[in-house]
Design an enzyme around this catalytic site. Sequence first.
Site, short mmCIF file in Angstrom:
data_model
loop_
_atom_site.label_atom_id
_atom_site.label_comp_id
_atom_site.label_asym_id
_atom_site.label_seq_id
_atom_site.Cartn_x
_atom_site.Cartn_y
_atom_site.Cartn_z
N ARG A 1 -39.80 20.55 -5.01
CA ARG A 1 -38.38 20.47 -5.33
C ARG A 1 -37.60 21.15 -4.20
O ARG A 1 -38.17 21.86 -3.38
CB ARG A 1 -38.10 21.19 -6.66
CG ARG A 1 -38.74 20.51 -7.86
CD ARG A 1 -38.64 21.41 -9.09
NE ARG A 1 -37.26 21.78 -9.35
CZ ARG A 1 -36.87 22.96 -9.87
NH1 ARG A 1 -37.75 23.88 -10.16
NH2 ARG A 1 -35.59 23.19 -10.08
N ARG B 1 -37.14 31.33 -25.44
CA ARG B 1 -38.05 32.49 -25.54
C ARG B 1 -37.29 33.77 -25.27
O ARG B 1 -37.40 34.75 -26.02
CB ARG B 1 -39.19 32.33 -24.52
CG ARG B 1 -40.04 33.58 -24.32
CD ARG B 1 -41.00 33.39 -23.15
NE ARG B 1 -40.32 33.19 -21.89
CZ ARG B 1 -39.87 34.18 -21.11
NH1 ARG B 1 -40.03 35.45 -21.48
NH2 ARG B 1 -39.27 33.92 -19.97
N ARG B 2 -36.51 33.78 -24.19
CA ARG B 2 -35.76 34.99 -23.84
C ARG B 2 -34.72 35.31 -24.90
O ARG B 2 -34.52 36.47 -25.26
CB ARG B 2 -35.10 34.82 -22.47
CG ARG B 2 -36.07 34.91 -21.31
CD ARG B 2 -35.41 34.55 -19.98
NE ARG B 2 -36.32 34.77 -18.86
CZ ARG B 2 -36.29 34.10 -17.73
NH1 ARG B 2 -35.38 33.15 -17.55
NH2 ARG B 2 -37.14 34.37 -16.76
N LYS B 3 -34.04 34.28 -25.40
CA LYS B 3 -33.00 34.51 -26.40
C LYS B 3 -33.59 35.15 -27.66
O LYS B 3 -33.06 36.12 -28.18
CB LYS B 3 -32.31 33.18 -26.75
CG LYS B 3 -31.18 33.35 -27.77
CD LYS B 3 -30.44 32.05 -28.06
CE LYS B 3 -29.32 32.29 -29.08
NZ LYS B 3 -28.61 31.03 -29.42
N CYS C 1 -41.91 23.92 -22.54
CA CYS C 1 -41.34 25.17 -22.03
C CYS C 1 -40.04 25.56 -22.74
O CYS C 1 -39.47 26.59 -22.45
CB CYS C 1 -41.17 25.13 -20.51
SG CYS C 1 -40.17 23.77 -19.95
N ARG D 1 -27.60 27.85 -16.34
CA ARG D 1 -28.45 26.96 -15.56
C ARG D 1 -28.20 27.21 -14.09
O ARG D 1 -27.26 27.88 -13.69
CB ARG D 1 -28.13 25.49 -15.90
CG ARG D 1 -28.57 25.00 -17.27
CD ARG D 1 -30.06 24.76 -17.39
NE ARG D 1 -30.63 23.97 -16.31
CZ ARG D 1 -30.65 22.65 -16.26
NH1 ARG D 1 -30.09 21.93 -17.21
NH2 ARG D 1 -31.23 22.01 -15.24
N GLY D 2 -29.02 26.55 -13.24
CA GLY D 2 -28.86 26.68 -11.80
C GLY D 2 -30.05 27.41 -11.18
O GLY D 2 -30.86 28.01 -11.88
N THR E 1 -27.77 30.90 -7.51
CA THR E 1 -26.60 30.41 -8.26
C THR E 1 -26.40 31.24 -9.53
O THR E 1 -25.27 31.60 -9.87
CB THR E 1 -26.78 28.92 -8.63
OG1 THR E 1 -26.94 28.18 -7.43
CG2 THR E 1 -25.59 28.39 -9.41
N ARG E 2 -27.48 31.51 -10.24
CA ARG E 2 -27.38 32.30 -11.48
C ARG E 2 -26.83 33.70 -11.18
O ARG E 2 -25.98 34.21 -11.91
CB ARG E 2 -28.75 32.42 -12.14
CG ARG E 2 -29.29 31.10 -12.66
CD ARG E 2 -30.62 31.31 -13.35
NE ARG E 2 -31.34 30.05 -13.50
CZ ARG E 2 -32.40 29.89 -14.29
NH1 ARG E 2 -32.86 30.91 -14.97
NH2 ARG E 2 -32.99 28.73 -14.38
N VAL F 1 -31.95 30.33 -8.69
CA VAL F 1 -31.86 31.79 -8.82
C VAL F 1 -30.59 32.36 -8.15
O VAL F 1 -29.83 33.10 -8.79
CB VAL F 1 -33.14 32.47 -8.27
CG1 VAL F 1 -33.01 33.99 -8.29
CG2 VAL F 1 -34.35 32.05 -9.10
N LYS G 1 -45.69 27.51 -14.87
CA LYS G 1 -45.06 27.52 -16.21
C LYS G 1 -44.26 26.25 -16.45
O LYS G 1 -43.98 25.90 -17.59
CB LYS G 1 -44.21 28.77 -16.42
CG LYS G 1 -42.88 28.82 -15.70
CD LYS G 1 -42.15 30.13 -16.02
CE LYS G 1 -40.83 30.24 -15.29
NZ LYS G 1 -39.81 29.34 -15.76
N ASP G 2 -43.88 25.52 -15.38
CA ASP G 2 -43.12 24.27 -15.54
C ASP G 2 -44.03 23.06 -15.79
O ASP G 2 -43.56 22.00 -16.19
CB ASP G 2 -42.28 23.98 -14.29
CG ASP G 2 -41.15 24.99 -14.09
OD1 ASP G 2 -40.73 25.61 -15.10
OD2 ASP G 2 -40.71 25.18 -12.94
#
Length: 526
Positions: free
Chosen positions: A9, A131-133, A244, A149-150, A154-155, A152, A79-80
């Site tokens: 990607r 999961r994080r939420k 995921c 979203r976005g 960008t976040r 790393v 993990k993806d």
Amino acid sequence: MKKLTIGTRGSDLALWQANHIKDELAAIGIDAEIKIIKTQGDKILNLRLDKLEGKGFFTKELEEELLGGTIDLAVHCLKDLPTTHPAGLTIAALPPREEASEYLLILKDCVDVTQKLSLKKGAMVGTSSNRRKAQLLGLRPDLEIEDLRGNVPTRIQKLRDEDYDAILIAKAGVKRLNLDVTDLHVEELETTEFIPAPAQGALAIQIRENDTELFDALQKLHDPETAETVTVERKVLNLFEGGCHMPLGCYCKKENGKFEIWTSKAETADHFPERLFLRAESTEGLAEKIVEKFNKDRKKPAKVFISREIGEHSYFRRALENNDIEIEGRSLIRTFPIVTVLDQFILKHVDWVFFSSRNSVEYFFNLKPVLPKKTKFGVVGRGSEDALRKFGHIADFVGESGDITEVAEDFAKLVAGQQILFPRAQDSLQSIQKSLPADAKVIDLPIYETVIEEDIDRSYADVLIFTSPSNVDAYFANNLLEPGQQVIAIGNSTGKKFDEMGVKYALPYSPDEIGLAEAVFGIEMR
């Protein structure tokens, strides 16, 4: 071997990963170039990941090019990758895993160190991970969680633009991109407290199944221990039939020849997550055992006794009530201060203050100590860490394990040649002090005493949890275990009391409410 084409990607992190593997290949004499491929997950940025159709929205297009022969290998975040492979493809190598812990990045004016995770009350946290939420709301139900979203960078920029008070992000991404986040408050969430996604921090090199020459060459990049642990995590994900977007955390590590594995699973992102910790000699059947523990029909305790008062909104109470387990919480001891005025002179050159209980934190700070600015704080576990936060201090060392010997060894590595103050109970076992290096100077400060209650009523609960050796002495002065009752000891100094009595007991991984909740959830009712 011909020059290879690596498919990846185009995000900064994906390109870092592809270039990292390109360099690793060059080191073993294989030349490669990089081809950027856009995936569905890169193109659709206005939807949450769990709203996208199907699975593999960061991997499908890469796999299609592999099968079509336009690239020779694809580099993925493991993990993806879906847990089932397209026919004709295989994972050839898993390089050594990066740290799997999380970073909570917080705007500095939104920091409140007196609160768990250092976040002010009602803070808005950005994440699109269910999961994080679920885990965030389990620890801090007051937080507001908003989609994020976005890539790393960008976040992080969205946080700097004050779209959020904080964001949650994988530590591996920040480290790999060597991003400067010194303008933000960084709270590292350990894997034992905040359980990562299955295979978080691990890379996968995927190739065509019939490319045996490349498979053999890639074994030089393969790390068997990473493969051993992430395989368990991904099998748990596969058995739960989750993608995921499932609110599932699973993390396995090998420690002293044994496998330690943590699992967190919630029904939805808004539900309280169940947590389990297991230790096993081998990975055989381990994933199946974990999944069986989460079976809704499994018999759990109806009632749990704990030798401590349990707050109405505490994590432990919410974890048990989530399973319809009744709690009987009562302390079997009382504590009293034995120092009312502190000799401030003894604090003058202190490098560290170490607390082995919540009581020692509270009694010490009630004496209004004046400490040098350089002073650091060590605590035996997260329960003492939370008590320390209430007085506005963050611990520089937190014991992770319920094994006091391990905690002592870890702390001892930090304090050679330094002065350490130990505010403590008069009858403390002083396990940490005994493990310190010879050149460490111990300042001993008994500040409170423990008095055992008399004539304690027995409990008929299915599980009895004891939170200190004194509580064990108090309870068993007049009582015996009822048939079928099971015992949990908060740490191994409490456990030694049961060793002396010849009583079997379970030991949580961490001596705090999360560890105790994990231990109760793991109990098998006979």
